[in-house]
Design an enzyme around this catalytic site. Structure first.
Site, PDB file in Angstrom:
ATOM      1  N   LYS A  44       0.948  -1.203   0.115  1.00 39.70           N
ATOM      2  CA  LYS A  44      -0.115   0.086   0.047  1.00 39.70           C
ATOM      3  C   LYS A  44       0.999   1.277   0.100  1.00 39.70           C
ATOM      4  O   LYS A  44       2.219   1.165   0.194  1.00 39.70           O
ATOM      5  CB  LYS A  44      -0.944   0.046   1.203  1.00 39.70           C
ATOM      6  CG  LYS A  44      -0.031  -0.159   2.337  1.00 39.70           C
ATOM      7  CD  LYS A  44      -0.907  -0.470   3.748  1.00 39.70           C
ATOM      8  CE  LYS A  44      -0.161  -0.341   4.948  1.00 39.70           C
ATOM      9  NZ  LYS A  44      -0.723  -1.040   5.962  1.00 39.70           N
ATOM     10  N   TYR A  47      15.139  31.065   6.389  1.00 45.89           N
ATOM     11  CA  TYR A  47      13.932  31.735   6.931  1.00 45.89           C
ATOM     12  C   TYR A  47      13.966  31.920   8.597  1.00 45.89           C
ATOM     13  O   TYR A  47      14.166  30.781   9.211  1.00 45.89           O
ATOM     14  CB  TYR A  47      12.832  30.962   6.397  1.00 45.89           C
ATOM     15  CG  TYR A  47      12.332  31.107   5.092  1.00 45.89           C
ATOM     16  CD1 TYR A  47      12.154  32.299   4.524  1.00 45.89           C
ATOM     17  CD2 TYR A  47      12.310  29.827   4.198  1.00 45.89           C
ATOM     18  CE1 TYR A  47      11.837  32.523   3.129  1.00 45.89           C
ATOM     19  CE2 TYR A  47      11.964  30.060   2.857  1.00 45.89           C
ATOM     20  CZ  TYR A  47      11.716  31.297   2.414  1.00 45.89           C
ATOM     21  OH  TYR A  47      11.145  31.144   0.954  1.00 45.89           O
TER      22      TYR A  47
HETATM   23  C1  LIG Z   1       0.369  -1.975   6.915  1.00 47.49           C
HETATM   24  C2  LIG Z   1      -0.449  -3.127   6.978  1.00 47.49           C
HETATM   25  C3  LIG Z   1       0.366  -4.320   7.235  1.00 47.49           C
HETATM   26  C4  LIG Z   1       2.086  -3.983   6.897  1.00 47.49           C
HETATM   27  O1  LIG Z   1       2.398  -3.568   8.188  1.00 47.49           O
HETATM   28  P1  LIG Z   1       3.733  -3.137   8.667  1.00 47.49           P
HETATM   29  O2  LIG Z   1       3.930  -2.789  10.113  1.00 47.49           O
HETATM   30  O3  LIG Z   1       4.458  -2.468   7.729  1.00 47.49           O
HETATM   31  O4  LIG Z   1       4.742  -4.417   8.235  1.00 47.49           O
HETATM   32  C5  LIG Z   1       0.028  -5.313   7.340  1.00 47.49           C
HETATM   33  N1  LIG Z   1      -1.470  -5.581   7.618  1.00 47.49           N
HETATM   34  C6  LIG Z   1      -2.515  -4.477   7.581  1.00 47.49           C
HETATM   35  C7  LIG Z   1      -3.797  -4.727   7.877  1.00 47.49           C
HETATM   36  C8  LIG Z   1      -1.972  -3.239   7.251  1.00 47.49           C
HETATM   37  O5  LIG Z   1      -2.607  -2.258   7.401  1.00 47.49           O
END
Ligand SMILES: *Cc1c(COP(=O)(O)O)cnc(C)c1O
Length: 373
Positions: A46, A262
């Protein structure tokens, strides 16, 4: 040729670049797969594969043997489906109203995250709709998922004919091995998964894999560990995947007593050499990681040494103090994140986590993929 096409053909060099090591990515996946033992090792991709680029990441992982992928959104699922015709692709945001036929048409599996989503899915299937889905049971995170009672109701019905391929839950505190919620969630998930006999079960993210084999169930879903980010207190990260660099645009001598950038947030205590780098907060580098008189900020790495940020960074530029770094000149590259400057170090100075920093890097870097199989 018009002037823009001409410039594009000549390809003026960019002044910030992001190098993504797909060999390191695949090595990290294989390492996690060994830890996972009998469980299948999937990948959470994702957020554009945590900023690393969905397509190159997905392709490299599939070639390494990864068969199941987790995205957040249907649009990410479609992008992945275009390049991976056979992979199992789960959409973690679940089933939004009316979306079942479109998801099924692309063989995307919604992770059903509420009893409403389950009802819509089972009505769709009862009406002759095809497609597969996962069921998410909440075990204590209180974000997505059916309650255990709702899962029990579902399990007494005709769930075997609804195209379910996986039952999942998600750990809230796996990055803290001693947290009591881990055990609680494990117990609840055992109870929840047992309601769906024969259905593969999945609980562990990157950190969960490191809580012990009993957290592995049938499939593990690592994300951040694949990309070289910190996943659990006290555990070293796996191999570094991303290196972000910025070009030195110029080097200037600035006398003691002058301030930089800045807000004049930092006044120099000594005569200094300052390098101006071509990257800023528009490149996802956290603005709060700059330096002030009260608090030193993050560092970059160039010519074999660390150089601290000087003053506040701007949208497209940052100043670093190279008084103690020999021979810095226009055209050198400075590492902002990578093997010498861990992403989690900069994240921690900025009060955030590696996940947020990696997913913020954005599209302005010239991207280079190396180490592909
Ligand atoms: C993002 C996510 C993962 C992966 O998690 P990590 O901490 O990046 O390993 C796994 N399962 C779900 C449901 C997630 O949202």
């Amino acid at each position: 040729m018009n002037p823009i096409a001409q410039a594009e053909a000549a390809g003026p060099a960019d002044s910030s670049r992001l190098t993504i090591d797909l060999g390191a990515l695949v090595g990290n996946w294989r390492h996690l797969a060994r830890l996972a033992g009998q469980a299948e090792t999937a990948a959470a991709v994702k957020g554009d594969a945590y900023g690393m680029g969905l397509e190159p990441t997905g392709t490299a992982l599939e070639r390494a043997g990864c068969r199941s992928f987790f995205v957040a959104l249907p649009s990410e699922g479609l992008r992945l489906r275009r390049i991976l015709p056979r992979a199992a692709i789960y959409v973690l945001s679940g089933l939004t109203a009316g979306n079942a036929p479109a998801l099924a048409a692309a063989s995307l599996r919604p992770v059903l995250g509420s009893i409403e989503e389950w009802r819509e899915w089972s009505a769709y299937r009862a009406g002759g709709g095809r497609g597969e889905a996962a069921l998410h049971i909440d075990t204590g995170m209180n974000r997505l998922g059916l309650s255990l009672d709702e899962a029990r109701d579902v399990s007494t019905g005709d769930w075997r004919r609804q195209g379910l391929t996986l039952v999942i839950s998600h750990l809230a505190c796996a990055d803290t091995p001693g947290h009591p919620l881990n055990e609680t969630q494990l117990k609840r998930f055992r109870a929840g998964a047992a309601l769906f006999e024969g259905l593969p079960a999945s609980l562990a993210n990157s950190a969960g894999i490191h809580l012990g084999a009993h957290y592995g169930f049938d499939l593990v879903r690592p994300g951040i560990a694949l990309y070289g980010g910190a996943f659990q207190a006290g555990m070293p990260s796996l191999d570094v995947v991303a290196k972000a660099e910025a070009l030195v645009l110029q080097v200037r001598d600035v006398p003691a007593g002058e301030s930089i950038g800045y807000g004049a947030s930092q006044t120099l205590r000594r005569d200094s050499r300052i390098a101006i780098l071509s990257a800023g907060y528009a490149d996802g580098y956290p603005r709060i990681a700059g330096s002030t008189d009260e608090q030193p900020g993050a560092s970059v790495f160039l010519n074999g040494r660390r150089a601290p940020l000087a003053g506040r960074l701007s949208m497209d530029l940052m100043a670093v103090d190279v008084t103690d770094v020999p021979n810095v000149k226009r055209g050198d590259w400075a590492e902002l994140l990578g093997a010498n400057i861990p992403v989690d170090e900069v994240a921690s100075i900025a009060g955030t986590i590696g996940y947020e920093l990696l997913t913020s890097l954005g599209g302005r870097y010239e991207r280079r993929y190396v180490g592909a199989a």
